[in-house]
Write a protein that holds these residues in place. Structure first.
Motif, PDB file in Angstrom:
ATOM      1  N   VAL A  67       2.335  -4.932   3.874  1.00 22.90           N
ATOM      2  CA  VAL A  67       1.466  -5.517   4.889  1.00 22.90           C
ATOM      3  C   VAL A  67       1.648  -7.031   4.865  1.00 22.90           C
ATOM      4  CG1 VAL A  67      -0.891  -5.722   5.761  1.00 22.90           C
ATOM      5  CG2 VAL A  67      -0.192  -3.639   4.554  1.00 22.90           C
ATOM      6  N   GLN A  68       1.898  -7.616   6.028  1.00 19.17           N
ATOM      7  CA  GLN A  68       2.187  -9.040   6.126  1.00 19.17           C
ATOM      8  C   GLN A  68       1.135  -9.731   6.998  1.00 19.17           C
ATOM      9  OE1 GLN A  68       5.337 -11.184   8.767  1.00 19.17           O
ATOM     10  NE2 GLN A  68       6.442 -10.665   6.885  1.00 19.17           N
ATOM     11  N   PHE A  69       0.519 -10.786   6.468  1.00 12.81           N
ATOM     12  CA  PHE A  69      -0.362 -11.638   7.265  1.00 12.81           C
ATOM     13  C   PHE A  69       0.503 -12.729   7.877  1.00 12.81           C
ATOM     14  CE2 PHE A  69      -3.195 -15.557   7.102  1.00 12.81           C
ATOM     15  CZ  PHE A  69      -3.662 -15.358   8.394  1.00 12.81           C
ATOM     16  N   ASN A  70       0.703 -12.631   9.200  1.00  8.03           N
ATOM     17  CA  ASN A  70       1.628 -13.527   9.882  1.00  8.03           C
ATOM     18  C   ASN A  70       0.989 -13.986  11.192  1.00  8.03           C
ATOM     19  OD1 ASN A  70       3.766 -14.760  11.232  1.00  8.03           O
ATOM     20  ND2 ASN A  70       5.292 -13.305  10.485  1.00  8.03           N
ATOM     21  N   PRO A  71       0.210 -15.076  11.161  1.00  9.33           N
ATOM     22  CA  PRO A  71      -0.505 -15.517  12.370  1.00  9.33           C
ATOM     23  C   PRO A  71       0.406 -15.894  13.524  1.00  9.33           C
ATOM     24  CG  PRO A  71      -0.687 -17.159  10.609  1.00  9.33           C
ATOM     25  CD  PRO A  71      -0.089 -15.934   9.994  1.00  9.33           C
ATOM     26  N   ALA A  72       1.656 -16.258  13.247  1.00 10.31           N
ATOM     27  CA  ALA A  72       2.573 -16.628  14.328  1.00 10.31           C
ATOM     28  C   ALA A  72       2.914 -15.444  15.225  1.00 10.31           C
ATOM     29  CB  ALA A  72       3.857 -17.218  13.743  1.00 10.31           C
TER      30      ALA A  72
ATOM     31  N   GLU B 242      15.056  -4.652   4.349  1.00 15.21           N
ATOM     32  CA  GLU B 242      13.739  -5.250   4.517  1.00 15.21           C
ATOM     33  C   GLU B 242      12.753  -4.229   5.091  1.00 15.21           C
ATOM     34  OE1 GLU B 242      12.542  -8.205   3.746  1.00 15.21           O
ATOM     35  OE2 GLU B 242      14.373  -9.190   3.070  1.00 15.21           O
ATOM     36  N   LEU B 243      13.279  -3.134   5.644  1.00 21.45           N
ATOM     37  CA  LEU B 243      12.439  -2.066   6.183  1.00 21.45           C
ATOM     38  C   LEU B 243      12.345  -0.940   5.155  1.00 21.45           C
ATOM     39  CD1 LEU B 243      13.842  -1.862   9.834  1.00 21.45           C
ATOM     40  CD2 LEU B 243      11.753  -3.008   9.071  1.00 21.45           C
ATOM     41  N   PRO B 244      11.175  -0.707   4.569  1.00 21.47           N
ATOM     42  CA  PRO B 244      11.046   0.358   3.568  1.00 21.47           C
ATOM     43  C   PRO B 244      11.486   1.723   4.069  1.00 21.47           C
ATOM     44  CG  PRO B 244       9.133  -1.079   3.490  1.00 21.47           C
ATOM     45  CD  PRO B 244       9.935  -1.509   4.686  1.00 21.47           C
TER      46      PRO B 244
ATOM     47  N   ALA C 124      -8.785  -6.488   5.189  1.00 21.26           N
ATOM     48  CA  ALA C 124      -9.536  -5.236   5.296  1.00 21.26           C
ATOM     49  C   ALA C 124      -8.669  -3.983   5.301  1.00 21.26           C
ATOM     50  CB  ALA C 124     -10.392  -5.265   6.563  1.00 21.26           C
ATOM     51  N   ILE C 125      -7.438  -4.068   5.770  1.00 23.78           N
ATOM     52  CA  ILE C 125      -6.653  -2.864   6.007  1.00 23.78           C
ATOM     53  C   ILE C 125      -6.369  -2.108   4.705  1.00 23.78           C
ATOM     54  CG2 ILE C 125      -4.353  -3.948   5.856  1.00 23.78           C
ATOM     55  CD1 ILE C 125      -3.595  -2.187   8.295  1.00 23.78           C
ATOM     56  N   THR C 126      -6.491  -0.788   4.783  1.00 24.22           N
ATOM     57  CA  THR C 126      -6.276   0.085   3.634  1.00 24.22           C
ATOM     58  C   THR C 126      -5.219   1.127   3.970  1.00 24.22           C
ATOM     59  OG1 THR C 126      -7.933   1.704   4.329  1.00 24.22           O
ATOM     60  CG2 THR C 126      -8.704  -0.179   3.003  1.00 24.22           C
ATOM     61  N   ALA C 127      -4.818   1.882   2.964  1.00 25.15           N
ATOM     62  CA  ALA C 127      -3.871   2.977   3.187  1.00 25.15           C
ATOM     63  C   ALA C 127      -4.449   3.984   4.171  1.00 25.15           C
ATOM     64  CB  ALA C 127      -3.527   3.647   1.857  1.00 25.15           C
TER      65      ALA C 127
ATOM     66  N   LEU D 222       0.843  -1.182   0.000  1.00 23.44           N
ATOM     67  CA  LEU D 222       0.000   0.000   0.000  1.00 23.44           C
ATOM     68  C   LEU D 222       0.883   1.238   0.000  1.00 23.44           C
ATOM     69  CD1 LEU D 222      -2.559  -1.087   2.754  1.00 23.44           C
ATOM     70  CD2 LEU D 222      -2.945  -1.109   0.280  1.00 23.44           C
ATOM     71  N   SER D 223       0.442   2.276  -0.672  1.00 25.58           N
ATOM     72  CA  SER D 223       1.158   3.552  -0.672  1.00 25.58           C
ATOM     73  C   SER D 223       0.434   4.515   0.254  1.00 25.58           C
ATOM     74  CB  SER D 223       1.227   4.126  -2.085  1.00 25.58           C
ATOM     75  OG  SER D 223       1.881   5.386  -2.070  1.00 25.58           O
TER      76      SER D 223
END
Length: 315
Positions: free
Chosen positions: A48-53, A161-163, A288-291, A39-40
């Motif tokens: 955005v990372q989906f990481n359930p751990a 790895e960090l923008p 669901a998450i947006t900019a 997302l910008s």
């Protein structure tokens, strides 16, 4: 005496850990299946990372009763038998983080069990970043994303790895001959960058950081394990001829819609999130998450660039 370390040494250490620690190996392998989207946010690229751990960390209870009720997972006596450590200097050791966000993710606890605080530890971050040139060393304050505020620790990951690291390098060139303080410009939240020439001792950053601490609002939390330092996150990384020390002051620990109920998101921003990698441990939040959501989280949890400039004017 500080034990010399470099990126190659750390990489070999990580490889050994993953070869001998099945839980960690399984979780690092699972990273390959993690979902991501981009997302910008006002020109700042966010992953955005989906990481359930990461649910345990994102949802960590850090009130004093909860802290007292669980053993400290950063103390050597309470770690898994398979987890080994690599010593760095007289006070720290490197550990492989068993619940990773990145393919190379380290936790760097202090040897003794002492509360999380950044005071007097800036030089340590700078020295670590200089040793590990390809890594960023980052710090989460006790009310700024730390899931173990009772035990002092840093974390580390490959810096690009960090923008935010790449954006700082591209937008905020370092020109210092000694120590230089810059305010962010053109980002969706405010922060400071202290550039320390690599010919200088890491202690040279201390006076500048202390001046910032003096005018950033301190924490109002009076829990006895808190350190009463200002709410901050810090990211430190090595550049061409300077070491860059990024201080991100915070308004709030968590956004107003933090939680697991209707209309809420289980997002607790720490250095990684502010660094441009937003962690969502729930699939519904990832979808669901947006900019606009990220912009609002930045606005609620961080200061604006105008606020940052005002602080510099007061120093």
């Amino acid at each position: 005496m500080k034990i010399y370390m470099n990126t190659a040494t750390i990489d070999r250490f990580i490889e050994r850990e993953l070869a001998n620690w099945p839980l960690a190996a399984q979780n690092y392998e699972a990273l390959k299946m993690v979902q991501t989207k981009y997302l910008s946010v006002d020109g700042f690229n966010v992953k955005v990372q989906f990481n359930p751990a990461r649910r345990v960390s994102t949802g960590a209870k850090i009130d004093s009763n909860s802290i007292k009720a669980r053993p400290c997972f950063l103390c050597q006596a309470n770690r898994p038998a398979e987890q080994k450590a690599m010593r760095w200097g007289p006070h720290y050791e490197f550990l492989v983080n068993p619940f990773p966000i990145f393919a190379r993710h380290l936790t760097i606890p202090e040897l003794c069990h002492t509360p999380q605080t950044s005071k007097s530890r800036g030089p340590h971050m700078i020295e670590m970043a200089r040793d590990l040139e390809e890594y960023a060393i980052f710090y989460n304050g006790p009310l700024c994303g730390a899931s173990a505020p009772d035990h002092m620790h840093f974390q580390a990951c490959p810096k690009f790895e960090l923008p935010l690291v790449e954006a700082i390098e591209n937008r905020m060139p370092a020109t210092t001959q000694s120590v230089e303080l810059q305010a962010s410009l053109g980002f969706p939240f405010g922060f400071y960058v202290i550039d320390v020439n690599k010919k200088l001792d890491a202690l040279m950053a201390t006076d500048t950081a202390r001046a910032l601490y003096a005018v950033i609002d301190p924490s109002k939390n009076k829990e006895d394990y808190m350190t009463h330092e200002p709410k901050i996150n810090i990211i430190c990384f090595d550049s061409s001829n300077v070491t860059r020390f990024v201080i991100i002051p915070r308004r709030e620990h968590r956004p107003s819609n933090y939680g697991e109920g209707p209309g809420q998101m289980l997002i607790s921003p720490a250095s990684v999130d502010l660094g441009g990698v937003f962690i969502t441990p729930r699939k519904e939040d990832f979808d669901a998450i947006t900019a606009d959501d990220i912009r609002r989280i930045y606005s609620e949890c961080c200061y604006s660039e105008a606020d940052i400039i005002n602080v510099i004017d007061r120093i």
